[in-house]
Design a protein around this motif. Structure first.
Motif, short mmCIF file in Angstrom:
data_model
loop_
_atom_site.label_atom_id
_atom_site.label_comp_id
_atom_site.label_asym_id
_atom_site.label_seq_id
_atom_site.Cartn_x
_atom_site.Cartn_y
_atom_site.Cartn_z
N GLY A 34 0.83 -1.20 0.00
CA GLY A 34 0.00 0.00 0.00
C GLY A 34 0.86 1.24 0.00
N ASN A 35 1.59 1.47 -1.07
CA ASN A 35 2.54 2.58 -1.10
C ASN A 35 1.85 3.94 -1.23
OD1 ASN A 35 5.40 3.40 -1.19
ND2 ASN A 35 4.88 4.12 -3.24
N TYR A 39 1.37 8.88 0.79
CA TYR A 39 1.15 10.24 0.30
C TYR A 39 -0.18 10.83 0.75
CZ TYR A 39 5.12 8.87 -2.50
OH TYR A 39 6.36 8.41 -2.89
N ALA A 40 -1.13 9.97 1.08
CA ALA A 40 -2.43 10.48 1.54
C ALA A 40 -3.20 9.33 2.19
CB ALA A 40 -3.23 11.06 0.37
N VAL A 61 -0.13 -4.69 2.76
CA VAL A 61 0.87 -4.14 3.66
C VAL A 61 0.83 -2.63 3.43
CG1 VAL A 61 3.31 -4.08 4.29
CG2 VAL A 61 2.26 -6.25 3.61
N VAL A 62 0.18 -1.91 4.34
CA VAL A 62 -0.14 -0.51 4.11
C VAL A 62 0.88 0.39 4.83
CG1 VAL A 62 -2.59 -0.81 3.62
CG2 VAL A 62 -1.83 -0.66 5.99
N LYS A 63 1.39 1.37 4.10
CA LYS A 63 2.43 2.24 4.63
C LYS A 63 1.82 3.42 5.38
CE LYS A 63 5.94 3.16 1.85
NZ LYS A 63 6.83 3.84 0.86
N ALA A 83 -6.56 8.63 12.47
CA ALA A 83 -7.30 8.76 11.22
C ALA A 83 -6.90 7.67 10.24
CB ALA A 83 -7.06 10.14 10.61
N PHE A 84 -5.62 7.37 10.17
CA PHE A 84 -5.14 6.34 9.25
C PHE A 84 -5.66 4.96 9.65
CE2 PHE A 84 -2.05 3.09 8.04
CZ PHE A 84 -2.02 3.28 6.67
#
Length: 275
Positions: A34-35, A39-40, A61-63, A83-84
């Protein structure tokens, strides 16, 4: 990453919606980096559609977003973190790991900050950390310091293997671009948890890429025989052939570990014809 232009009409249907592209990608590979989340932070509703398009055992696999890891450097970012994690909650079991990619300047003196950050993270997720400061690779004391902190948090150390890329001068525009942007990282293949994660960057030349990943075939085979569940991401500078390369890597490992589950069968991009 499931919308690369070079894949459309070859590995993915074209034209296609974003939903159709992810569903098609999940027929080639069963994990994704999850690149873009770096950035957002995505909308929760968007993440819910990702879950709807993939099986429960598909791995994201989230960054963590850049403001948390690079701008705040893990300090004073509680609101952004909440929030993420709220946004990615719809992934459920698909959220294989939350990935902290730390900047190259984040060194041994910053490890206490990382330790405090990991200690305060919610227990409902698994975490993986990628560091790029050379001291963690060149100095045994620094490596041990980081390993101890990660082990205490049951977090994995993610290696980014770029050795093949920098083994010889670039021969394409994509390789030249990668030379200016990618870090020169030493080799590391020690797993700290039962779910190691590897990021491997080869060359645009398939033979060089395959030759370079042979040590990882052996390492991953060993991890599987130990009962671990590794996730391996294959990259090249242009990424044009990556879905096929991922399946080739998987086949090489499965030849050594026959009980490894096969990857899904991709749907044909174009209708089959007799001629």
């Amino acid at each position: 990453m499931w919308s690369l232009k070079a894949w459309q009409g070859r590995f993915l249907p074209h034209p296609a919606t974003a939903e159709q592209r992810l569903r098609a990608y999940a027929g080639w590979c069963n994990a994704v980096e999850g690149n873009t989340t770096f950035y957002a932070t995505p909308a929760r509703a968007t993440v819910a559609t990702w879950a709807q398009q993939t099986d429960p055992d598909f791995r994201f696999v989230v960054k963590l977003p850049k403001p948390i890891t690079h701008e705040r450097r893990l300090v004073g970012a509680d609101a952004e973190l909440r929030a993420f994690l709220n946004a990615v909650e719809p992934l459920g079991p698909r959220n294989h790991a939350v990935w902290l990619q730390l900047p190259g300047a984040f060194g041994p003196s910053d490890v206490p900050v990382l330790a405090a950050f990991l200690k305060n993270l919610p227990a409902g997720h698994r975490y993986a950390v990628e560091v790029r400061h050379r001291a963690f690779f060149d100095e045994q004391r620094s490596a041990r310091l980081l390993e101890d902190v990660l082990t205490a948090a049951d977090a994995e150390w993610v290696p980014f293997d770029t050795r093949v890329l920098f083994r010889s001068p670039p021969t394409s525009d994509a390789e030249r671009d990668a030379w200016t942007k990618k870090p020169r990282m030493p080799h590391r293949s020690c797993a700290l948890t039962d779910r190691p994660i590897v990021r491997y960057l080869g060359r645009d030349d398939t033979a060089a890429t395959v030759e370079g990943w042979q040590p990882w075939v052996e390492t991953v085979t060993g991890w599987l025989r130990e009962g671990r569940s590794p996730t391996v991401f294959i990259h090249t500078p242009d990424n044009a052939d990556v879905p096929e390369l991922c399946r080739r890597f998987h086949d090489e490992v499965r030849a050594r570990v026959p009980e490894l589950r096969p990857l899904p069968e991709p749907e044909p991009v174009e209708p089959l014809t007799l001629f």
